[in-house]
Each structure stands twice: as C-alpha cells, then as structure tokens.
Design a protein around this motif. Structure first.
Motif, mmCIF file in Angstrom:
data_model
loop_
_atom_site.group_PDB
_atom_site.id
_atom_site.type_symbol
_atom_site.label_atom_id
_atom_site.label_comp_id
_atom_site.label_asym_id
_atom_site.label_seq_id
_atom_site.Cartn_x
_atom_site.Cartn_y
_atom_site.Cartn_z
ATOM 1 N N HIS A 79 40.553 21.887 32.764
ATOM 2 C CA HIS A 79 39.701 21.686 33.755
ATOM 3 C C HIS A 79 40.282 22.421 35.194
ATOM 4 C CE1 HIS A 79 37.233 18.703 31.633
ATOM 5 N NE2 HIS A 79 38.389 18.089 31.242
ATOM 6 N N THR A 80 41.020 23.425 34.971
ATOM 7 C CA THR A 80 41.698 23.950 35.981
ATOM 8 C C THR A 80 40.878 25.206 36.429
ATOM 9 O OG1 THR A 80 43.969 23.371 35.107
ATOM 10 C CG2 THR A 80 43.830 25.129 36.698
ATOM 11 N N ARG A 81 40.776 25.193 38.025
ATOM 12 C CA ARG A 81 39.628 26.489 38.558
ATOM 13 C C ARG A 81 40.627 26.683 39.663
ATOM 14 N NH1 ARG A 81 37.792 24.832 34.290
ATOM 15 N NH2 ARG A 81 35.694 24.666 33.615
ATOM 16 N N PHE A 82 40.627 28.256 40.115
ATOM 17 C CA PHE A 82 41.176 28.739 40.976
ATOM 18 C C PHE A 82 40.152 29.468 41.922
ATOM 19 C CE2 PHE A 82 44.350 28.992 37.334
ATOM 20 C CZ PHE A 82 45.248 28.093 37.991
ATOM 21 N N TYR A 83 40.559 29.473 43.211
ATOM 22 C CA TYR A 83 39.581 29.733 44.093
ATOM 23 C C TYR A 83 40.308 30.702 45.106
ATOM 24 C CZ TYR A 83 36.811 25.871 42.497
ATOM 25 O OH TYR A 83 36.077 25.172 41.490
ATOM 26 N N PRO A 84 39.651 31.678 45.664
ATOM 27 C CA PRO A 84 40.277 32.907 46.605
ATOM 28 C C PRO A 84 40.774 32.098 47.859
ATOM 29 C CG PRO A 84 38.118 33.512 46.164
ATOM 30 C CD PRO A 84 38.519 32.458 45.224
ATOM 31 N N MET A 85 41.626 32.574 48.552
ATOM 32 C CA MET A 85 41.904 31.808 49.994
ATOM 33 C C MET A 85 41.300 32.723 51.105
ATOM 34 S SD MET A 85 43.788 28.933 49.371
ATOM 35 C CE MET A 85 44.359 28.835 50.817
ATOM 36 N N ASP A 86 41.009 33.939 50.733
ATOM 37 C CA ASP A 86 40.302 34.711 51.713
ATOM 38 C C ASP A 86 39.339 35.657 50.970
ATOM 39 O OD1 ASP A 86 41.889 37.122 51.011
ATOM 40 O OD2 ASP A 86 43.483 35.800 51.644
ATOM 41 N N ALA A 87 38.346 36.249 51.982
ATOM 42 C CA ALA A 87 37.191 37.152 51.390
ATOM 43 C C ALA A 87 38.009 38.297 50.539
ATOM 44 C CB ALA A 87 36.224 37.471 52.460
ATOM 45 N N ALA A 91 35.842 38.013 44.531
ATOM 46 C CA ALA A 91 34.930 39.012 44.102
ATOM 47 C C ALA A 91 33.725 38.966 44.794
ATOM 48 C CB ALA A 91 34.890 38.801 42.477
ATOM 49 N N HIS A 92 32.679 39.586 44.134
ATOM 50 C CA HIS A 92 31.426 39.554 45.050
ATOM 51 C C HIS A 92 30.731 38.206 45.097
ATOM 52 C CE1 HIS A 92 30.278 40.653 40.824
ATOM 53 N NE2 HIS A 92 28.893 40.054 41.215
ATOM 54 N N ASP A 93 30.978 37.632 44.000
ATOM 55 C CA ASP A 93 30.507 36.174 43.613
ATOM 56 C C ASP A 93 31.112 34.856 44.003
ATOM 57 O OD1 ASP A 93 32.422 36.500 41.653
ATOM 58 O OD2 ASP A 93 31.270 35.857 39.981
ATOM 59 N N GLY A 94 32.362 35.428 44.828
ATOM 60 C CA GLY A 94 33.083 34.343 45.428
ATOM 61 C C GLY A 94 34.193 33.804 44.512
ATOM 62 N N ASN A 95 34.355 34.282 43.213
ATOM 63 C CA ASN A 95 35.485 34.001 42.378
ATOM 64 C C ASN A 95 36.614 34.917 42.520
ATOM 65 O OD1 ASN A 95 34.394 31.900 40.530
ATOM 66 N ND2 ASN A 95 32.726 33.580 39.941
ATOM 67 N N HIS A 119 38.512 38.423 33.234
ATOM 68 C CA HIS A 119 37.152 38.773 33.247
ATOM 69 C C HIS A 119 36.433 38.402 34.505
ATOM 70 C CE1 HIS A 119 36.970 34.453 32.532
ATOM 71 N NE2 HIS A 119 35.765 34.701 32.740
ATOM 72 N N GLY A 120 35.444 38.779 34.937
ATOM 73 C CA GLY A 120 34.750 38.601 36.025
ATOM 74 C C GLY A 120 33.505 37.775 35.814
ATOM 75 N N GLY A 121 33.340 36.950 36.625
ATOM 76 C CA GLY A 121 32.470 35.823 36.434
ATOM 77 C C GLY A 121 30.820 36.267 36.482
ATOM 78 N N LEU A 122 30.061 35.896 35.637
ATOM 79 C CA LEU A 122 28.737 36.482 35.418
ATOM 80 C C LEU A 122 27.979 35.235 36.119
ATOM 81 C CD1 LEU A 122 28.350 37.357 31.595
ATOM 82 C CD2 LEU A 122 28.659 39.034 33.595
ATOM 83 N N GLN A 123 28.124 34.247 36.102
ATOM 84 C CA GLN A 123 27.471 33.035 36.590
ATOM 85 C C GLN A 123 28.461 32.001 37.039
ATOM 86 O OE1 GLN A 123 23.955 31.801 34.711
ATOM 87 N NE2 GLN A 123 23.138 30.548 36.281
#
Length: 234
Positions: A79-87, A91-95, A119-123
C-alpha cells in the motif's frame, strides 16, 4: 514455493550455454515474483539450495562450477505510494516521473531493498514495485542494481515503454498463465483417468494427463519443435 526448481534451472543453464558458444554464466541474477514478506526466509532456505544443486551438475573434478548468485524478490502487493513534492518533479498526470527510486525513509533500516516506479501511470495513482535483495553474492551496488532493474523494465516485448514489473518476472507470469490454460480441465478436476488424487499411482496418473494436455506427446519436455526454446507465450 516452486516445485522441481532444480531441473528448471538446469534447463535455463543449458539454453544459455547453447546460445553462448558452450559457456556457462559466471553470474546469475534471479528476479523472484509471487512471494510474500513472510516467505523471504523460505526462498533462501529452500529454493536457493535447489539452484546450487543445479550448478553442481556442471562441476567437474578439475573445476567446480559455482557462479555468483543474487536473488531479488519483486513485490507489487503493498500500500506504499509516492507523491512528488513540487511540480518540476511530477509527470503530466501528477504522479512521480518514470524511473523514480526511493531507497531511504520508507525502506527497511537494516535490509537491502528499494522501491522503483519504472513506468508512467496511465490512470490514477501509480504503484511502485518493491524490490528486496534477500541474497547477494555478485556484490552489485545499489545504484547499479536500481539502474539495471529500471533498464530491464524497458525490455518487455508487449510495450514500447517501461512496465511496472521487471520484465523477467513479467514474462514468468505470462508463461504460467499460458501453461494454466493448457491444463485448465485438470485444474477444474476434470480428468480422463477419473483420478485427481495426490498420492502414489493416482498422482502419477494426474501427471501423465497433464503432460498429454501440455502436448508432451510431441516432446518429452512440453511444447516441442521450433517453439521449445522460444518465448512463444508473449
């Protein structure tokens, strides 16, 4: 856990030797999928000795064959997820951008592990893969292993981009799924011999029927002919 791992390992070593002028590998890197955290010790205590036994087949009185072995377990069920700290890091989808590695903070304190989102997220929110090194003889550095794992994630033949799971483990999933389709009637308890037991003669009859469904009448080791040494399952 994997049953009959030793002959499977020997088959892969033979395939490598046939493609490399009779030379066996000096280093073996195993990506193991489908193992929970509670089974890490079992992989080392039960599966690794079977790999060692496969190596012994190629040892001679003059020279022992004992390549350096590294085992990496891949885990997606977390259940681990990561989020970017700045824009700028998103990536374009916020991942996080493809190729993001996390090896501090969220990882084990005393163990050799890391998270990789190749990978880059599709959705939706992308899920990184947790790679856990349970045995390392090659001595590959963490930066080099992370880069290698990311590079191999781009070698999946069905995609033009990186996939979320390292490609050897992904291919293994496809091979198992294809095999399951071949022996589907047997898995559903439908047997021409009328037996689906697990002891003695009944077990042998079930195995013989599985071989027939796997088209072992064409080859003693499953799919034969020109397909035998190809990745036909992709």
């Amino acid at each position: 856990m994997i049953t009959d791992l030793k002959p499977m390992f020997e088959e892969r070593l033979e395939a490598f030797r046939a493609k490399n002028n009779g030379q066996l590998p000096s280093r073996v890197l195993v990506y193991r999928d489908g193992v929970s955290e509670g089974q890490f010790t079992t992989v080392v205590k039960e599966e690794m000795p079977e790999m060692r036994k496969a190596f012994l087949k190629y040892s001679t009185p003059q020279k022992a064959y004992n390549p350096k072995l590294t085992i990496v377990i891949c885990g997606k069920r977390h259940h681990t997820r990561f989020y970017p700290m700045d824009a700028a890091s998103a990536a374009h989808d916020g991942n996080p951008k493809p190729g993001t590695v996390v090896d501090r903070g969220a990882t084990a304190v005393y163990e050799y592990d890391f998270y990789l989102q190749a990978h880059g997220g599709l959705q939706g929110t992308t899920r990184p893969t947790h790679y856990y090194v349970v045995h390392d003889e090659i001595g590959i550095g963490s930066d080099q292993l992370q880069a290698l794992t990311n590079d191999i994630s781009y070698m999946f033949a069905r995609a033009t981009k990186a996939v979320s799971l390292v490609s050897p483990a992904y291919y293994a999933d496809l091979a198992c799924e294809r095999g399951r389709c071949y022996i589907h009637p047997l898995l559903q308890g439908i047997s021409d011999s009328g037996t689906t037991g697990a002891s003695g003669t009944e077990n042998e009859e079930v195995m013989q029927e599985a071989k027939r469904l796997w088209r072992s009448d064409k080859s003693p080791n499953g799919v034969g002919g020109t397909l035998k040494d190809t990745m036909f399952y992709i």
